[in-house]
Design a protein around this motif. Structure first.
Motif, short mmCIF file in Angstrom:
data_model
loop_
_atom_site.label_atom_id
_atom_site.label_comp_id
_atom_site.label_asym_id
_atom_site.label_seq_id
_atom_site.Cartn_x
_atom_site.Cartn_y
_atom_site.Cartn_z
N ARG A 101 0.83 -1.22 0.00
CA ARG A 101 0.00 0.00 0.00
C ARG A 101 0.86 1.27 0.00
NH1 ARG A 101 -4.76 1.36 2.33
NH2 ARG A 101 -4.66 3.51 1.64
N TRP A 102 1.94 1.25 0.77
CA TRP A 102 2.85 2.41 0.80
C TRP A 102 3.40 2.68 -0.60
CZ3 TRP A 102 3.43 5.95 4.48
CH2 TRP A 102 3.16 5.63 5.80
N ILE A 103 3.83 1.61 -1.26
CA ILE A 103 4.46 1.77 -2.58
C ILE A 103 3.43 2.29 -3.57
CG2 ILE A 103 5.53 0.50 -4.49
CD1 ILE A 103 6.93 -1.22 -2.32
N GLU A 104 2.21 1.72 -3.49
CA GLU A 104 1.14 2.15 -4.40
C GLU A 104 0.78 3.63 -4.13
OE1 GLU A 104 -2.14 -0.71 -4.34
OE2 GLU A 104 -3.46 1.03 -4.53
N SER A 105 0.65 3.98 -2.87
CA SER A 105 0.24 5.35 -2.51
C SER A 105 1.33 6.37 -2.82
CB SER A 105 -0.10 5.44 -1.03
OG SER A 105 -1.12 4.55 -0.73
N ALA A 106 2.59 5.94 -2.76
CA ALA A 106 3.70 6.88 -3.00
C ALA A 106 3.74 7.35 -4.45
CB ALA A 106 5.03 6.22 -2.63
N ALA A 107 3.18 6.53 -5.35
CA ALA A 107 3.32 6.80 -6.79
C ALA A 107 2.85 8.20 -7.16
CB ALA A 107 2.59 5.74 -7.58
N ASP A 108 1.72 8.66 -6.57
CA ASP A 108 1.22 10.00 -6.93
C ASP A 108 1.16 10.92 -5.69
OD1 ASP A 108 -0.83 8.75 -5.63
OD2 ASP A 108 -2.40 9.49 -6.98
N ALA A 109 1.97 10.60 -4.69
CA ALA A 109 1.96 11.42 -3.45
C ALA A 109 2.90 12.61 -3.58
CB ALA A 109 2.38 10.56 -2.27
N ASP A 110 2.61 13.66 -2.82
CA ASP A 110 3.55 14.77 -2.70
C ASP A 110 4.41 14.60 -1.46
OD1 ASP A 110 2.61 16.79 -4.87
OD2 ASP A 110 0.77 16.06 -3.92
N LEU A 111 3.81 13.97 -0.43
CA LEU A 111 4.56 13.75 0.81
C LEU A 111 4.21 12.37 1.37
CD1 LEU A 111 6.28 14.71 3.26
CD2 LEU A 111 4.20 15.71 4.20
N VAL A 112 5.24 11.57 1.59
CA VAL A 112 5.07 10.29 2.28
C VAL A 112 5.75 10.48 3.63
CG1 VAL A 112 5.73 7.85 2.28
CG2 VAL A 112 5.06 8.97 0.14
N TRP A 113 4.98 10.40 4.71
CA TRP A 113 5.53 10.65 6.06
C TRP A 113 5.39 9.38 6.88
CZ3 TRP A 113 7.41 15.37 8.21
CH2 TRP A 113 7.74 15.26 9.57
N LEU A 114 6.51 8.86 7.28
CA LEU A 114 6.49 7.55 7.92
C LEU A 114 7.35 7.57 9.17
CD1 LEU A 114 6.01 4.48 7.88
CD2 LEU A 114 7.68 4.30 6.09
N GLU A 115 6.76 7.04 10.23
CA GLU A 115 7.48 6.94 11.51
C GLU A 115 7.78 5.47 11.74
OE1 GLU A 115 5.51 9.54 14.43
OE2 GLU A 115 5.89 7.89 15.81
N SER A 116 9.03 5.14 11.91
CA SER A 116 9.37 3.73 12.12
C SER A 116 10.63 3.65 12.98
CB SER A 116 9.60 3.02 10.79
OG SER A 116 9.92 1.67 10.97
N PRO A 117 10.59 2.97 14.14
CA PRO A 117 9.41 2.36 14.75
C PRO A 117 8.38 3.44 15.10
CG PRO A 117 11.42 1.68 15.89
CD PRO A 117 11.80 2.77 14.96
N SER A 118 7.10 3.04 15.06
CA SER A 118 6.04 4.02 15.25
C SER A 118 5.75 4.22 16.74
CB SER A 118 4.77 3.54 14.53
OG SER A 118 4.29 2.36 15.14
N ASN A 119 5.20 5.37 17.02
CA ASN A 119 4.91 5.79 18.40
C ASN A 119 3.41 5.72 18.64
OD1 ASN A 119 4.76 7.11 20.85
ND2 ASN A 119 5.51 9.08 20.10
N PRO A 120 2.90 4.92 19.55
CA PRO A 120 3.60 4.12 20.55
C PRO A 120 3.55 2.61 20.30
CG PRO A 120 1.39 4.51 21.33
CD PRO A 120 1.46 5.06 19.91
N LEU A 121 3.02 2.19 19.14
CA LEU A 121 2.81 0.74 18.96
C LEU A 121 4.09 0.02 18.53
CD1 LEU A 121 -0.75 0.86 17.32
CD2 LEU A 121 -0.18 0.04 19.61
#
Ligand code: PLP
Length: 354
Positions: free
Chosen positions: A127-147
């Motif tokens: 899904r990330w790869i698919e969504s990135a194709a036409d995105a202006d900003l991909v913002w990802l936190e890893s490891p994520s807070n707090p899970l």
């Protein structure tokens, strides 16, 4: 001058950002508390031209991440500067678990029609790869807070995207000693230096590190225009804190690994969430909110506090924060500090006891 490529990160953390090597020069960057400079050089006003103290922090962090760092007044100041680069009508792709103020920033802009936001599950790489194709900003936190979910950073950072699109990794929980997203193809790395980089819960500071000098220039321009400039004392303290980042993180990670294993065996603990690196461990207490609150009230060495990444261990029930209804009610986020792990375990045991 020794170059970053010649030394290990641990050495860079100790030696970078010390200023010119000349007889009688201080070994530590001075705390240059000045807004105004004598005219006639490149530096005239600190909001426009920075101060040597901010630059020491930027040199140190930039070298660790492998890019050009721009310091901001806080992590959110850094995040807001990145969002401010977006054109009106932009598409923002955001992880489904991320720091609540970043979610809030994205939601506030969407409400005013500045951009639209799509949320993607941290582990859903396709899904990330698919969504990135036409995105202006991909913002990802890893490891994520707090899970503490972990994304496939290599795959997402390498995802095909348009030339102007930005892939930004909030690497606050990992630090550059654990992951270096720019090497994987991310455009920007963001840090709340308030956490591990500073490491002593005594400052607010943020930074964005860019793989491209032009983007760093744009961010510096945003800092000049919007004014989210770092404090001089904060930058000085962050440099001092980062000298021991490798040692602090090594100690805290070893203790976190140990505590995660012990917590998983405890009858009052339902789930332990630990990605296997870093020094944050989230765990769900049996019975939900009330027993989890009781644990926070009972700890004697671990401090009941919201911030993390300091030498002192801290713990908070994250679903207790307004708006965090998607979280398990009994989830406690434990930031493991530099105390002796046996003392921390005894503290947790007595607090978890019925
Ligand atoms: N990103 C993450 C992962 C955070 O945990 C935080 C703060 O807790 C921020 C960003 C925001 O940083 P600051 O509090 O320095 O503005």
């Amino acid at each position: 001058m020794v170059q970053r490529s010649e030394v290990n990160p641990e050495t860079w953390a100790v030696m970078a950002g010390r200023g010119a090597e000349s007889a009688g020069a201080p070994l530590n960057v001075p705390l240059v508390s000045a807004s105004n400079f004598q005219l006639g050089s490149e530096r005239s006003y600190s909001r426009d031209d920075a101060t040597p103290t901010w630059e020491a922090f930027e040199e140190l962090l930039g070298g660790l991440e492998g890019g050009e760092a721009v310091a901001f007044a806080s992590g959110m100041g850094a995040a807001a500067a990145v969002f401010d680069l977006l054109p009106v009508g932009a598409k923002v792709v955001l992880g489904d678990d991320c720091y609540q103020a970043v979610s809030g920033l994205a939601a506030a802009g969407a409400e005013r029609g500045r951009w639209r936001v799509e949320r993607v599950r941290i582990e859903d790489t396709a899904r990330w790869i698919e969504s990135a194709a036409d995105a202006d900003l991909v913002w990802l936190e890893s490891p994520s807070n707090p899970l503490l979910r972990v994304a496939d950073l290599a795959a997402i950072c390498a995802a095909p995207r348009s030339a102007d699109a930005l892939v930004v990794i909030d690497s606050t929980f990992a630090t550059p000693l654990v992951q270096r997203p720019l090497e994987l193809g991310a455009d920007l790395v963001m840090h709340s230096a308030t956490k591990y980089l500073g490491g002593h819960s005594d400052l607010l500071l943020g930074a964005v590190v860019s793989s491209a000098p032009e983007r760093a220039h744009q961010l510096r321009e945003r800092r000049t225009l919007a004014g989210a400039t770092p404090g001089v004392l904060e930058a000085f303290l962050a440099v001092r804190g980062m000298r021991t980042l490798p040692l602090r993180l090594q100690r805290a990670t070893a203790s976190a690994t140990d505590l995660a294993e012990r917590l998983a065996q405890h009858s009052a603990v339902e789930v332990v969430r630990y990605p296997g690196f870093g020094a944050v461990v989230s765990f769900d207490v049996q019975g939900g909110a009330a027993p989890a609150d009781a644990v926070c009230d009972s700890v004697r060495i671990i401090r009941h506090a919201t911030c993390l990444g300091g030498v002192e261990s801290t713990m908070e029930r994250r679903a207790g924060i307004p708006g965090q209804t998607h979280l398990p009610p009994g989830l406690l986020r434990l930031s493991v500090g530099c105390e002796h792990p046996d003392d921390l375990w005894r503290d947790l045991q007595q607090a978890l006891a019925p």
